[in-house]
Design an enzyme around this catalytic site. Structure first.
Site, PDB file in Angstrom:
ATOM      1  N   ARG A  45      65.223  69.906  32.921  1.00 38.93           N
ATOM      2  CA  ARG A  45      64.875  69.629  34.310  1.00 38.93           C
ATOM      3  C   ARG A  45      65.495  68.320  34.796  1.00 38.93           C
ATOM      4  O   ARG A  45      65.886  68.182  35.946  1.00 38.93           O
ATOM      5  CB  ARG A  45      63.347  69.594  34.470  1.00 38.93           C
ATOM      6  CG  ARG A  45      62.864  69.207  35.861  1.00 38.93           C
ATOM      7  CD  ARG A  45      61.418  69.623  36.096  1.00 38.93           C
ATOM      8  NE  ARG A  45      60.559  69.315  34.971  1.00 38.93           N
ATOM      9  CZ  ARG A  45      59.978  68.116  34.736  1.00 38.93           C
ATOM     10  NH1 ARG A  45      60.204  67.112  35.567  1.00 38.93           N
ATOM     11  NH2 ARG A  45      59.182  67.944  33.698  1.00 38.93           N
ATOM     12  N   TYR A  97      69.054  76.704  61.269  1.00 38.71           N
ATOM     13  CA  TYR A  97      68.641  77.773  60.374  1.00 38.71           C
ATOM     14  C   TYR A  97      67.110  77.876  60.333  1.00 38.71           C
ATOM     15  O   TYR A  97      66.408  76.868  60.310  1.00 38.71           O
ATOM     16  CB  TYR A  97      69.197  77.519  58.983  1.00 38.71           C
ATOM     17  CG  TYR A  97      68.641  78.427  57.919  1.00 38.71           C
ATOM     18  CD1 TYR A  97      68.719  79.817  58.044  1.00 38.71           C
ATOM     19  CD2 TYR A  97      68.028  77.914  56.789  1.00 38.71           C
ATOM     20  CE1 TYR A  97      68.192  80.650  57.072  1.00 38.71           C
ATOM     21  CE2 TYR A  97      67.505  78.746  55.813  1.00 38.71           C
ATOM     22  CZ  TYR A  97      67.584  80.110  55.961  1.00 38.71           C
ATOM     23  OH  TYR A  97      67.057  80.936  55.011  1.00 38.71           O
ATOM     24  N   ASP A 168      73.992  69.726  57.651  1.00 41.75           N
ATOM     25  CA  ASP A 168      74.046  70.995  56.935  1.00 41.75           C
ATOM     26  C   ASP A 168      75.444  71.568  57.136  1.00 41.75           C
ATOM     27  O   ASP A 168      75.797  72.007  58.237  1.00 41.75           O
ATOM     28  CB  ASP A 168      72.972  71.949  57.465  1.00 41.75           C
ATOM     29  CG  ASP A 168      72.863  73.228  56.640  1.00 41.75           C
ATOM     30  OD1 ASP A 168      73.879  73.649  56.065  1.00 41.75           O
ATOM     31  OD2 ASP A 168      71.764  73.815  56.598  1.00 41.75           O
ATOM     32  N   LYS A 193      75.917  80.714  49.848  1.00 43.55           N
ATOM     33  CA  LYS A 193      76.835  81.270  50.830  1.00 43.55           C
ATOM     34  C   LYS A 193      78.289  81.149  50.360  1.00 43.55           C
ATOM     35  O   LYS A 193      78.679  81.775  49.392  1.00 43.55           O
ATOM     36  CB  LYS A 193      76.607  80.580  52.167  1.00 43.55           C
ATOM     37  CG  LYS A 193      75.123  80.522  52.606  1.00 43.55           C
ATOM     38  CD  LYS A 193      74.458  81.861  52.670  1.00 43.55           C
ATOM     39  CE  LYS A 193      73.104  81.851  53.360  1.00 43.55           C
ATOM     40  NZ  LYS A 193      72.038  81.121  52.657  1.00 43.55           N
TER      41      LYS A 193
END
Length: 377
Positions: A45, A97, A168, A193
């Site tokens: 992690r 978004y 973004d 994406k």
């Protein structure tokens, strides 16, 4: 190395046994020195060699000192927006978004923070800021209207007022647009994406040149646990190597499909990066290398959207974008479905707006498919 694709392919330094691709390290934990010091990696992690490789590659193609990958694009957005503290305020560019909107309207208030919506950043001034405003968050081009915002101008105003700027950059990626070089403090992207590009993994990335912000973005990984797995890190690393090739084809295809749609008698209007006016076009040309592979359009009154959608054979009717396959969606009920009716209207996300994400299929097939569907409408 100066070339984008050369950098994407050759950023790996510690390839073992002369292999041209790195191994995948799946270990959840790593043995430590017994003298009280810590090794480079302790627990997956907090850090993992495979994840480090993709983060180094992303930083190199971004022109950033630090990049961090997360389990999803929204995990990256949460890491960035989560920098805002109780009593502080974000200026959020709209439309945006739906996931970003949802975080700003649902999660920020739970933390004692808030968001003020900015529908047109061309009018941004010092009057929009107060002592509580610590962040400006924007997409450019905007989702799904493709309205362009001037990153350099916004950054100058924000920094003058003590706020950081988060961009973004999912739609254009660092291949076509480099917000950090234009003054932004952090870039975030949904790696799902264009970066991954094949519609088969989820991921997110946040990048910065600011060491203090980098420390906080890393802690967001560590504390939330929203990290990218070693296997997905490896797959993303390989996908990034073909990013430029895919985006070149997608952008070329998009320009052709835009022309087809613009000239069809069933279409009312077409929106793409730089299409609004001369100022919009000038900003896009100055801060990006092209328009990307997304556009939106509306049909003329009386035309049948369902007939259009039902006639599509190559374009898939689905959310998401940036993959090698072409997709079409209706933002008002899909990607922006979290918006209130008032915000859909205020920020021009029309019920009949159709968003098109163009893939790499043969252009003749795409042209035939969308023309047949528009005829059916």
């Amino acid at each position: 190395m100066s070339g984008f694709t050369t950098t994407a392919i050759h950023s790996i330094e510690d390839v073992e046994k002369n292999a041209i691709v790195p191994p995948i390290y799946l270990a959840s934990t790593f043995t430590q020195p017994t003298d009280g010091t810590e090794g480079e990696f302790e627990y997956q992690r907090g850090g993992n060699p495979t994840r480090t490789q993709v983060e180094k590659t992303l930083a190199n193609i971004e022109g950033a000192e630090h990049s961090f990958v997360y389990a999803t694009g929204m995990a990256a957005t949460q890491a960035a927006m989560g920098l805002v503290q109780a009593g502080e305020n974000i200026l959020l560019g709209m439309p945006n978004y739906g996931g970003n909107y949802r975080f700003a309207t649902i999660e920020l208030p739970k933390r004692g923070a808030s968001a003020k919506f900015i529908g047109d950043f061309s009018t941004l001034s010092d009057d929009d800021f107060d002592e509580k405003t610590t962040m400006v968050f924007l997409e450019t081009p905007a989702n799904p209207t493709l309205k362009v915002s001037d990153i350099a101008k916004i950054s100058e105003i924000a920094h003058r007022n003590g706020a950081i700027v988060v961009v973004d950059n999912t739609f254009l990626t660092p291949y076509l647009q480099r917000p950090l070089e234009l003054g932004a403090d952090i870039t975030v992207q949904s790696a799902t994406k264009y970066l991954a590009g094949h519609g088969d993994l989820l991921g997110g990335v946040a990048s910065t040149n600011n060491p203090e912000l980098a420390e906080q973005l890393w802690k967001a990984q560590l504390i939330s646990g929203g990290v990218l797995s070693p296997i997905d890190s490896y797959r993303l690393l390989q996908d990034i190597k073909t990013l430029a090739l895919r985006m070149d084809r997608q952008q070329e295809n998009a320009r052709r499909i835009i022309e087809v749609v613009q000239n069809h008698p069933s279409v009312e209007k077409v929106l793409f990066a730089g299409s609004y006016n001369e100022s919009d076009a000038e900003i896009q040309a100055r801060q990006a290398k092209g328009i990307g592979a997304l556009f939106s359009f509306t049909l003329k009154e009386g035309k049948n959207i369902k007939a259009f959608l039902d006639s599509l054979k190559v374009f898939g009717f689905a959310v998401s974008l940036g993959g090698i396959e072409s997709l079409i969606c209706l933002p008002a009920t899909m990607t922006q479905g979290a918006y209130t009716p008032e915000h859909l209207e205020e920020f021009a996300v029309e019920k009949g707006l159709i968003r098109v994400a163009v893939g790499i299929e043969d252009i003749a097939d795409l042209e035939k498919d969308i023309t047949t569907a528009l005829d059916a409408a």
